[in-house]
Design a protein around this motif. Structure first.
Motif, short mmCIF file in Angstrom:
data_model
loop_
_atom_site.label_atom_id
_atom_site.label_comp_id
_atom_site.label_asym_id
_atom_site.label_seq_id
_atom_site.Cartn_x
_atom_site.Cartn_y
_atom_site.Cartn_z
N LEU A 109 0.83 -1.20 0.00
CA LEU A 109 0.00 0.00 0.00
C LEU A 109 0.87 1.26 0.00
O LEU A 109 1.97 1.27 0.54
CB LEU A 109 -0.90 -0.01 1.24
N ASN A 110 0.34 2.33 -0.61
CA ASN A 110 1.01 3.62 -0.68
C ASN A 110 2.38 3.51 -1.35
O ASN A 110 3.41 3.86 -0.79
CB ASN A 110 1.12 4.26 0.71
N TYR A 111 2.32 3.00 -2.56
CA TYR A 111 3.51 2.71 -3.34
C TYR A 111 3.87 3.93 -4.18
O TYR A 111 3.06 4.44 -4.96
CB TYR A 111 3.25 1.50 -4.23
N THR A 112 5.09 4.41 -4.02
CA THR A 112 5.48 5.68 -4.61
C THR A 112 5.38 5.69 -6.12
O THR A 112 4.82 6.62 -6.72
CB THR A 112 6.92 6.03 -4.18
N ALA A 113 5.93 4.67 -6.79
CA ALA A 113 5.93 4.67 -8.25
C ALA A 113 4.52 4.65 -8.83
O ALA A 113 4.27 5.25 -9.88
CB ALA A 113 6.73 3.48 -8.78
N SER A 114 3.59 3.99 -8.15
CA SER A 114 2.21 3.99 -8.64
C SER A 114 1.65 5.41 -8.66
O SER A 114 0.95 5.79 -9.61
CB SER A 114 1.33 3.10 -7.75
N ALA A 115 1.96 6.18 -7.63
CA ALA A 115 1.45 7.56 -7.57
C ALA A 115 2.20 8.48 -8.52
O ALA A 115 1.58 9.17 -9.34
CB ALA A 115 1.57 8.07 -6.13
N THR A 116 3.52 8.52 -8.41
CA THR A 116 4.28 9.50 -9.20
C THR A 116 4.22 9.22 -10.69
O THR A 116 4.12 10.15 -11.51
CB THR A 116 5.74 9.55 -8.75
N ASN A 117 4.29 7.95 -11.09
CA ASN A 117 4.29 7.64 -12.51
C ASN A 117 2.93 7.87 -13.14
O ASN A 117 2.83 8.17 -14.33
CB ASN A 117 4.78 6.21 -12.73
N THR A 118 1.86 7.73 -12.34
CA THR A 118 0.53 8.06 -12.85
C THR A 118 0.36 9.57 -12.97
O THR A 118 -0.28 10.06 -13.91
CB THR A 118 -0.56 7.45 -11.97
N VAL A 119 0.90 10.32 -12.03
CA VAL A 119 0.92 11.78 -12.18
C VAL A 119 1.59 12.16 -13.50
O VAL A 119 1.09 12.98 -14.28
CB VAL A 119 1.65 12.45 -11.00
N ALA A 120 2.74 11.55 -13.78
CA ALA A 120 3.46 11.85 -15.03
C ALA A 120 2.63 11.49 -16.25
O ALA A 120 2.62 12.22 -17.24
CB ALA A 120 4.78 11.08 -15.05
N ALA A 121 1.90 10.37 -16.16
CA ALA A 121 1.06 9.96 -17.28
C ALA A 121 -0.05 10.98 -17.52
O ALA A 121 -0.32 11.35 -18.69
CB ALA A 121 0.46 8.58 -17.02
N ILE A 122 -0.70 11.44 -16.47
CA ILE A 122 -1.79 12.41 -16.64
C ILE A 122 -1.26 13.72 -17.19
O ILE A 122 -1.88 14.35 -18.07
CB ILE A 122 -2.49 12.65 -15.28
N ARG A 123 -0.10 14.14 -16.73
CA ARG A 123 0.45 15.41 -17.20
C ARG A 123 0.81 15.40 -18.69
O ARG A 123 0.87 16.45 -19.32
CB ARG A 123 1.68 15.77 -16.35
N LEU A 124 1.03 14.22 -19.23
CA LEU A 124 1.26 14.12 -20.67
C LEU A 124 0.03 14.54 -21.47
O LEU A 124 0.14 14.89 -22.66
CB LEU A 124 1.65 12.70 -21.05
N LEU A 125 -1.14 14.49 -20.85
CA LEU A 125 -2.39 14.82 -21.54
C LEU A 125 -2.74 16.29 -21.43
O LEU A 125 -3.68 16.76 -22.07
CB LEU A 125 -3.54 13.99 -20.97
N ILE A 126 -2.00 17.03 -20.60
CA ILE A 126 -2.32 18.43 -20.36
C ILE A 126 -1.53 19.31 -21.32
O ILE A 126 -0.30 19.22 -21.37
CB ILE A 126 -2.00 18.82 -18.90
N PRO A 127 -2.22 20.16 -22.10
CA PRO A 127 -1.50 21.03 -23.06
C PRO A 127 -0.50 21.93 -22.36
O PRO A 127 -0.72 22.37 -21.22
CB PRO A 127 -2.62 21.85 -23.70
#
Length: 419
Positions: A401-419
Motif C-alpha cells: 500500500l502507498n507505493y510511490t511509483a504507482s502515484a508519481t508515474n501516474t501523475v506523469a502519465a496524466i500530465r502528458l495529456l495536459i497542453p
C-alpha cells in the motif's frame, strides 16, 4: 529529449503543505473532486504525502556510505515501509516524476549515498540501507547465487540524469558522478549486437519489477533501459562538458539498432527474452514505442493490439506484464514464481503508465488513454494506491500500500495529456 517525459511542476511549498500528515489508505487532507475523472490535484497531493512518509532517517555515526555525503534521509519505495531501503530503480522513478515533493539538497545527498555503494567492478547497488548496508544481489536462490540485478546500471544513469536536471542544471553533481555511471554502464553484459544479455547457465536478476523471473538470453527491457540511460547521458555530457558524449551516443545507437531481434513472430509485440521466458513483454513493448524505436508500422501494430484487446492487458487502468492469461515459465529457485495472478506473475501495475500513455499518444490512441487513466484514479480512490492489483480475477491480489511509483508515474502519465 528522447526518453524524458516532461511535466509541469508545482511549488515545493504546496507539496510540503500536502505532505505533512501520516499516510493511510486514503487521505482527509487531499480533497477529491468527483467531477474530475483524472483529478490530478488529488493525486498530486497523495503523491506528496506518500513521498514524505516514505523517507527513512540515515543512522550510524560510522556509516561508510555517509562519509563526506552527510545524507539525512533516504527515499524508500513506499510509505508503508515494507521495502525499508533506498532501491535504485524506485528512487530513479520517484525523483524523475516526484521531485517537486522532495527537498533538492536532501534528495541529492541521497543520490550520492546510493553512488557510494557502487562495487569496485562498476556494479551498482540494488538498494542501500539507512545503516550503510549495501545489497547488490541475492544469496541462496538456486544452484548459483545471483551476483547482481542487471537494471541498476542503467537506473543509476537515469537517477543521475534526473537529479542533475529536475531542479535546474547541476553541473557539479553530474560531473562528480558521471565517471561512476560510465563504469556502471560498461559493467552491463551485452551480446555482440549490443542487446543486454543474461547468461542462461548463470542468470542474474534482470529488471527489478520482474526480479523473481529468470529471463535469459538477450533481454528486451534492460536493453531499453540501457538505450534510454545512454541517450540521456550523451545529452547531458555534451551539455555539461564532462564525460564522453560520443561513447554514450554510439552505444545507445548500437543497442537501438538491434531491438527487432526480439520482435515476436506470433504477435505484434516484442519478446521479453530470447531464451528463458521467451514471451511477449507488454511493458517492454510500450517502452520501446515510447522511445521511438523499431519502425513506425511495428510501433503502430503493437499499440493497436493493446488498445483493441484491453481485457488482455489492463485492469482498473493498470498494466499486466504479459498478455492474459500467460504467466512466466521459469523463475528463480527457492523464490519460485508468484502464484498465477499475483505480484509479478499476472497482477496489474501503475508503474509503467507514464511510458504506456506516451506510447498510446504517439500512435494516435488518445481516446483510449482518455478512458484508461480515469479507471486508475477511480481504483486509487476506492481501494488505495497499491503496488499492484488484481481484484476481478479468481485470485485476488494486491501489493504494498502507498507505493510511490504507482502515484508519481501516474501523475506523469496524466500530465502528458495536459497542453
Amino acid at each position: 529529449a528522447i526518453g524524458h517525459f516532461s511535466m509541469r511542476r508545482r511549488p515545493l511549498s504546496t507539496a510540503i503543505a500536502c505532505a505533512a500528515i501520516t499516510v493511510a489508505r486514503s487521505s482527509h487532507i487531499c480533497p477529491q473532486n468527483a467531477s474530475a475523472p483524472l483529478d490530478l490535484t488529488w493525486l498530486e497531493c497523495r503523491a506528496a504525502e506518500i513521498i514524505s512518509a516514505s523517507r527513512e532517517q540515515v543512522t550510524g555515526r560510522d556509516n561508510p556510505l555517509n562519509r563526506g555525503v552527510n545524507a539525512t534521509y533516504l527515499f524508500t519505495p513506499d510509505a508503508s515501509h515494507s521495502y525499508g531501503a533506498q532501491w535504485t530503480r524506485d528512487f530513479a522513478y520517484a525523483l524523475r516524476h516526484g521531485s517537486e515533493w522532495m527537498d533538492a539538497d536532501e534528495a541529492k545527498r541521497a543520490v550520492r549515498y546510493t553512488f557510494r555503494g557502487q562495487r569496485d567492478d562498476g556494479c551498482m547497488p540494488d538498494r542501500v540501507k539507512t545503516d550503510g548496508q549495501v545489497v547488490v544481489g541475492f544469496i541462496g536462490v538456486g544452484p548459483h547465487p545471483i551476483d547482481h540485478v542487471i537494471d541498476n546500471g542503467p537506473f543509476s544513469a537515469l537517477l543521475l540524469s534526473a537529479a542533475s536536471t529536475v531542479w535546474g542544471p547541476d553541473r557539479t553533481l553530474f560531473c562528480d558522478l558521471e565517471p561512476q555511471v560510465r563504469r556502471a554502464l560498461a559493467f552491463v553484459n551485452r551480446s555482440a549486437s549490443g542487446l543486454v544479455y543474461n547468461d542462461p547457465a548463470r542468470p542474474n536478476a534482470t529488471y527489478g519489477f520482474t526480479d523473481n523471473v529468470a529471463k535469459s538470453g538477450n533481454l528486451l527491457f534492460c536493453s531499453l533501459l540501457f538505450i534510454d540511460a545512454s541517450r540521456q547521458m550523451a545529452e547531458l555530457a555534451a551539455l555539461y562538458g564532462c564525460g564522453e558524449a560520443s561513447w554514450y551516443s554510439a552505444e545507445s545507437k548500437r543497442t537501438a539498432a538491434a531491438v527487432d531481434e526480439l520482435a515476436d513472430a506470433a504477435s505484434p509485440l516484442w519478446l521479453a527474452a530470447s531464451v528463458d521466458n521467451r514471451l511477449p513483454d507488454v511493458w517492454g513493448s510500450a517502452y520501446l514505442v515510447a522511445l521511438n524505436l523499431s519502425t513506425a508500422s511495428r510501433r503502430q501494430a503493437a499499440m493497436d493490439e493493446l488498445a483493441r484487446n484491453e481485457d488482455r492487458y489492463f485492469q482498473h487502468g493498470q498494466v499486466r506484464h504479459l498478455p492474459f492469461p500467460l504467466t512466466w515459465s521459469k523463475c528463480f529457485r527457492l523464490i519460485g514464481c508468484p502464484r498465477s495472478g499475483t505480484y509479478q506473475n499476472g497482477a496489474f501495475w501503475a508503474t509503467p503508465l507514464h511510458y504506456v500513455v506516451a506510447a498510446f499518444r504517439a500512435t494516435g490512441h488518445t481516446d483510449f488513454v482518455d478512458t484508461l487513466l480515469p479507471k486508475a484514479i477511480a481504483n486509487f480512490k476506492t481501494v488505495g494506491i497499491y503496488e499492484d492489483v488484481n481484484i476481478d480475477n479468481t485470485t485476488s491480489s494486491h501489493g504494498v500500500l502507498n507505493y510511490t511509483a504507482s502515484a508519481t508515474n501516474t501523475v506523469a502519465a496524466i500530465r502528458l495529456l495536459i497542453p
